[in-house]
Design a protein around this motif. Sequence first.
Motif, PDB file in Angstrom:
ATOM      1  N   SER A  26      33.177  50.220 -27.448  1.00  0.00           N
ATOM      2  CA  SER A  26      34.233  50.308 -26.446  1.00  0.00           C
ATOM      3  C   SER A  26      34.089  51.566 -25.613  1.00  0.00           C
ATOM      4  O   SER A  26      34.319  51.552 -24.402  1.00  0.00           O
ATOM      5  N   GLN A  29      31.224  51.101 -23.172  1.00  0.00           N
ATOM      6  CA  GLN A  29      31.629  50.201 -22.096  1.00  0.00           C
ATOM      7  C   GLN A  29      32.545  50.912 -21.101  1.00  0.00           C
ATOM      8  O   GLN A  29      32.406  50.746 -19.893  1.00  0.00           O
ATOM      9  N   ALA A  30      33.470  51.722 -21.609  1.00  0.00           N
ATOM     10  CA  ALA A  30      34.366  52.460 -20.729  1.00  0.00           C
ATOM     11  C   ALA A  30      33.600  53.468 -19.875  1.00  0.00           C
ATOM     12  O   ALA A  30      33.874  53.619 -18.684  1.00  0.00           O
ATOM     13  N   LYS A  31      32.620  54.135 -20.469  1.00  0.00           N
ATOM     14  CA  LYS A  31      31.811  55.097 -19.705  1.00  0.00           C
ATOM     15  C   LYS A  31      30.995  54.382 -18.640  1.00  0.00           C
ATOM     16  O   LYS A  31      30.850  54.878 -17.521  1.00  0.00           O
ATOM     17  N   GLN A  32      30.461  53.214 -18.961  1.00  0.00           N
ATOM     18  CA  GLN A  32      29.688  52.451 -17.988  1.00  0.00           C
ATOM     19  C   GLN A  32      30.583  51.984 -16.837  1.00  0.00           C
ATOM     20  O   GLN A  32      30.195  52.081 -15.668  1.00  0.00           O
ATOM     21  N   ASP A  33      31.779  51.499 -17.148  1.00  0.00           N
ATOM     22  CA  ASP A  33      32.704  51.072 -16.096  1.00  0.00           C
ATOM     23  C   ASP A  33      33.098  52.238 -15.198  1.00  0.00           C
ATOM     24  O   ASP A  33      33.196  52.100 -13.979  1.00  0.00           O
ATOM     25  N   LEU A  34      33.335  53.405 -15.819  1.00  0.00           N
ATOM     26  CA  LEU A  34      33.699  54.585 -15.054  1.00  0.00           C
ATOM     27  C   LEU A  34      32.566  55.031 -14.152  1.00  0.00           C
ATOM     28  O   LEU A  34      32.774  55.378 -12.991  1.00  0.00           O
ATOM     29  N   SER A  35      31.348  54.982 -14.651  1.00  0.00           N
ATOM     30  CA  SER A  35      30.213  55.416 -13.836  1.00  0.00           C
ATOM     31  C   SER A  35      29.972  54.460 -12.676  1.00  0.00           C
ATOM     32  O   SER A  35      29.630  54.887 -11.579  1.00  0.00           O
ATOM     33  N   LEU A  36      30.166  53.164 -12.880  1.00  0.00           N
ATOM     34  CA  LEU A  36      29.990  52.219 -11.784  1.00  0.00           C
ATOM     35  C   LEU A  36      31.030  52.412 -10.702  1.00  0.00           C
ATOM     36  O   LEU A  36      30.713  52.423  -9.504  1.00  0.00           O
ATOM     37  N   SER A  37      32.286  52.569 -11.094  1.00  0.00           N
ATOM     38  CA  SER A  37      33.326  52.757 -10.089  1.00  0.00           C
ATOM     39  C   SER A  37      33.259  54.151  -9.486  1.00  0.00           C
ATOM     40  O   SER A  37      33.615  54.351  -8.333  1.00  0.00           O
ATOM     41  N   SER A  40      30.686  54.341  -6.551  1.00  0.00           N
ATOM     42  CA  SER A  40      31.202  53.758  -5.318  1.00  0.00           C
ATOM     43  C   SER A  40      32.247  54.684  -4.702  1.00  0.00           C
ATOM     44  O   SER A  40      32.324  54.801  -3.481  1.00  0.00           O
TER      45      SER A  40
END
Length: 98
Positions: A26, A29-37, A40
């Motif tokens: 988890s 996944q949270a770090k990956q979501d944060l890095s993607l957003s 941008s």
Amino acid sequence: MKFFLTAWCSLLTMIAVAQPGIMDGSLAQAKQDLSLSFFSAFDFALTLALLFGLIGAFKIYQNWQMGKDRIDSAVAAWFFAAFFMILSGPFLRALFGI
């Protein structure tokens, strides 16, 4: 009284630190979501800095051609608005550790 307050705050911080952790999947996944957003948002900040610079340059040029004196404050305002947006990206990158 100060000792009691200090002891109470120390006890509360130990209780707060002893909370159960998040599972490793988890957290990744949270770090990956944060890095993607974040990237941008970083690109958006650079785009805003570009727009601030261009709009400011056009407005300053227009005021200069109209013969207005004392455009120094307008130059400083538009420059530092763009500069702030450029520096906000690395600051947020360092803050979130991305």
